[in-house]
Write a protein that holds these residues in place. Structure first.
Motif, PDB file in Angstrom:
ATOM      1  N   ALA A  40     -17.434  -8.934   8.152  1.00 16.93           N
ATOM      2  CA  ALA A  40     -18.053  -7.634   7.856  1.00 16.93           C
ATOM      3  C   ALA A  40     -18.225  -6.822   9.133  1.00 16.93           C
ATOM      4  N   LEU A  41     -18.618  -7.486  10.206  1.00 18.23           N
ATOM      5  CA  LEU A  41     -18.802  -6.792  11.480  1.00 18.23           C
ATOM      6  C   LEU A  41     -17.466  -6.290  12.027  1.00 18.23           C
ATOM      7  N   GLU A  42     -16.396  -7.074  11.881  1.00 14.30           N
ATOM      8  CA  GLU A  42     -15.063  -6.622  12.283  1.00 14.30           C
ATOM      9  C   GLU A  42     -14.674  -5.359  11.530  1.00 14.30           C
ATOM     10  N   HIS A  43     -14.921  -5.343  10.216  1.00 18.24           N
ATOM     11  CA  HIS A  43     -14.599  -4.156   9.419  1.00 18.24           C
ATOM     12  C   HIS A  43     -15.429  -2.960   9.862  1.00 18.24           C
ATOM     13  N   MET A  44     -16.701  -3.163  10.142  1.00 16.32           N
ATOM     14  CA  MET A  44     -17.552  -2.059  10.587  1.00 16.32           C
ATOM     15  C   MET A  44     -17.043  -1.457  11.889  1.00 16.32           C
ATOM     16  N   ARG A  45     -16.712  -2.318  12.822  1.00 11.84           N
ATOM     17  CA  ARG A  45     -16.235  -1.815  14.114  1.00 11.84           C
ATOM     18  C   ARG A  45     -14.912  -1.068  13.963  1.00 11.84           C
ATOM     19  N   ALA A  46     -14.023  -1.578  13.104  1.00 11.67           N
ATOM     20  CA  ALA A  46     -12.757  -0.886  12.866  1.00 11.67           C
ATOM     21  C   ALA A  46     -12.989   0.460  12.188  1.00 11.67           C
ATOM     22  N   ALA A  47     -13.920   0.492  11.223  1.00 11.54           N
ATOM     23  CA  ALA A  47     -14.237   1.743  10.532  1.00 11.54           C
ATOM     24  C   ALA A  47     -14.837   2.760  11.493  1.00 11.54           C
ATOM     25  N   GLN A  48     -15.691   2.297  12.391  1.00  7.82           N
ATOM     26  CA  GLN A  48     -16.279   3.201  13.370  1.00  7.82           C
ATOM     27  C   GLN A  48     -15.212   3.768  14.305  1.00  7.82           C
ATOM     28  N   ARG A  49     -14.289   2.924  14.745  1.00  7.27           N
ATOM     29  CA  ARG A  49     -13.202   3.407  15.600  1.00  7.27           C
ATOM     30  C   ARG A  49     -12.349   4.441  14.882  1.00  7.27           C
ATOM     31  N   PHE A  53       0.850  -1.198   0.000  1.00  6.98           N
ATOM     32  CA  PHE A  53       0.000   0.000   0.000  1.00  6.98           C
ATOM     33  C   PHE A  53       0.882   1.243   0.000  1.00  6.98           C
ATOM     34  N   ASP A  54       0.669   2.100  -1.002  1.00  7.35           N
ATOM     35  CA  ASP A  54       1.449   3.329  -1.143  1.00  7.35           C
ATOM     36  C   ASP A  54       0.705   4.452  -0.415  1.00  7.35           C
ATOM     37  N   VAL A  63      -6.037  -6.631   8.110  1.00 10.40           N
ATOM     38  CA  VAL A  63      -5.216  -5.549   8.667  1.00 10.40           C
ATOM     39  C   VAL A  63      -4.997  -4.454   7.629  1.00 10.40           C
ATOM     40  N   GLU A  64      -4.654  -4.834   6.388  1.00 10.99           N
ATOM     41  CA  GLU A  64      -4.462  -3.840   5.330  1.00 10.99           C
ATOM     42  C   GLU A  64      -5.746  -3.059   5.076  1.00 10.99           C
ATOM     43  N   HIS A  65      -6.833  -3.774   4.957  1.00  8.42           N
ATOM     44  CA  HIS A  65      -8.128  -3.159   4.679  1.00  8.42           C
ATOM     45  C   HIS A  65      -8.439  -2.071   5.714  1.00  8.42           C
ATOM     46  N   ASP A  66      -8.327  -2.435   6.963  1.00  8.94           N
ATOM     47  CA  ASP A  66      -8.656  -1.482   8.021  1.00  8.94           C
ATOM     48  C   ASP A  66      -7.664  -0.323   8.069  1.00  8.94           C
ATOM     49  N   ARG A  67      -6.416  -0.568   7.689  1.00  8.47           N
ATOM     50  CA  ARG A  67      -5.422   0.509   7.641  1.00  8.47           C
ATOM     51  C   ARG A  67      -5.763   1.507   6.534  1.00  8.47           C
ATOM     52  N   VAL A  68      -6.166   1.020   5.378  1.00  5.88           N
ATOM     53  CA  VAL A  68      -6.519   1.914   4.272  1.00  5.88           C
ATOM     54  C   VAL A  68      -7.698   2.802   4.672  1.00  5.88           C
ATOM     55  N   VAL A  69      -8.703   2.221   5.312  1.00  2.26           N
ATOM     56  CA  VAL A  69      -9.843   3.016   5.785  1.00  2.26           C
ATOM     57  C   VAL A  69      -9.379   4.062   6.785  1.00  2.26           C
ATOM     58  N   SER A  70      -8.536   3.662   7.724  1.00  3.06           N
ATOM     59  CA  SER A  70      -8.060   4.581   8.755  1.00  3.06           C
ATOM     60  C   SER A  70      -7.284   5.745   8.149  1.00  3.06           C
ATOM     61  N   VAL A  93     -15.078   6.869  -0.710  1.00  3.22           N
ATOM     62  CA  VAL A  93     -15.304   5.453  -0.404  1.00  3.22           C
ATOM     63  C   VAL A  93     -13.991   4.690  -0.553  1.00  3.22           C
ATOM     64  N   PRO A  94     -13.311   4.387   0.540  1.00  2.00           N
ATOM     65  CA  PRO A  94     -12.152   3.502   0.469  1.00  2.00           C
ATOM     66  C   PRO A  94     -12.578   2.039   0.562  1.00  2.00           C
ATOM     67  N   CYS A  95     -11.767   1.172  -0.018  1.00  2.00           N
ATOM     68  CA  CYS A  95     -11.942  -0.278   0.120  1.00  2.00           C
ATOM     69  C   CYS A  95     -13.245  -0.798  -0.465  1.00  2.00           C
TER      70      CYS A  95
END
Length: 291
Positions: free
Chosen positions: A84-93, A18-19, A53-60, A39-41
């Motif tokens: 999907a729920l893990e991603h939602m919670r990470a995105a909310q954080r 990821f650049d 981990v990468e997915h949630d980092r890109v959103v963050s 809209v990321p990811c």
């Protein structure tokens, strides 16, 4: 909550990673060019090739770089409700404004299974949900009556509709109510979508032509249909060219042509677009005045 031109952001990769630096600059460009949300990811962001981990980092990173200037709708879809729920919670954080969620793909649940999936997500996280109906990719269609049941849930606020069926806009408007936010998922059909009550477009083309796509959406939202039609004609060759080979190959190639040092690198199983596709993209960029 959402309206206007909303790019489904590509994810720049360099040497397999990821650049982040290029991504941050790209986000600034999008906001400065009039994009109203990010809209990321999503599919265009090659989320299917990322680790959790990468997915949630890109959103963050996207939320951090946007810094409240525009809202972020984080791609959180999975065919596994728990993921999907893990991603939602990470995105909310991270501070995302909403989650964009496809119905589960490959395992192809029934309409009852789709409802149960989204009920579990809404119960597990109160981040607002944008449905993403794209049966051409998922082989699962959220039926209009199912969408009406989902729209009755307080956290389900709208849909990115990529069914390619213009009739759905009115049917969903009548079934789900006028407060249900409908966003087009097809650039080439966005003009008609907006005329029937849509509020914007989650756009592939906005990656490459953010200012033109924002201008087009403004014209639609203001009822300047003549201006919108002229912009549709200018952008239509690009809408088509960006899907002249497997996406996001053409859009990453286009970005490498219009932006300095933007990597066109893709992750397998995606490969670079064909010579014919690249030629079509070049011609469309000229038509749009981007080259």
């Amino acid at each position: 909550m959402f309206r206007g031109s909303i790019p489904a952001l590509v994810t720049p990769f360099r040497d397999g990673a990821f650049d982040e630096g290029t991504y941050r600059k790209f986000i600034d460009l999008q906001i400065e060019s009039g994009s109203s949300a990010l809209v990321p990811c999503g599919t265009t962001g090659e989320s299917a090739t990322m680790t959790i981990v990468e997915h949630d980092r890109v959103v963050s990173v996207c939320v951090e770089q946007a810094a409240g200037r525009v809202p972020v709708i984080a791609g959180c879809g999975s065919n596994d409700t728990r993921v999907a729920l893990e991603h939602m919670r990470a995105a909310q954080r991270a501070g995302a404004a909403a989650a964009l969620l496809v119905p589960p793909y490959y395992n192809r649940p029934s309409q009852a299974g789709i409802i149960a999936h989204f009920e579990a997500l809404a119960e597990g996280c109160d981040l607002p949900i944008m449905l993403y109906n794209v049966p051409g990719r998922t082989s699962v269609d959220i039926h209009v009556d199912t969408m009406a049941r989902l729209a009755a849930m307080p956290s389900v606020i709208g849909v990115k509709d990529a069914t390619g069926n213009a009739v759905r806009v009115t049917a969903q408007r009548l079934a789900c109510g006028t407060d249900f936010c409908q966003l087009s998922g097809n650039d080439d059909m966005a003009l008609g979508f907006m005329a029937m009550g849509g509020l914007g477009c989650i756009s592939v083309t906005a990656n490459v032509a953010p200012a033109l796509c924002a201008e087009f959406q403004d014209a639609c939202l203001e009822g300047r249909w003549g201006d919108a039609l002229a912009l549709q004609d200018k952008l239509f060759p690009l809408h088509t060219a960006l899907f002249s080979d497997a996406s996001p190959g053409p859009v990453k190639y286009a970005l490498s042509r219009v932006l300095s040092d933007f990597p066109s690198e893709l992750r397998l199983p995606m490969t670079e677009p064909s010579a014919a596709s690249r030629a079509q993209v070049d011609a469309a960029l000229l038509t749009a005045g981007l080259l």
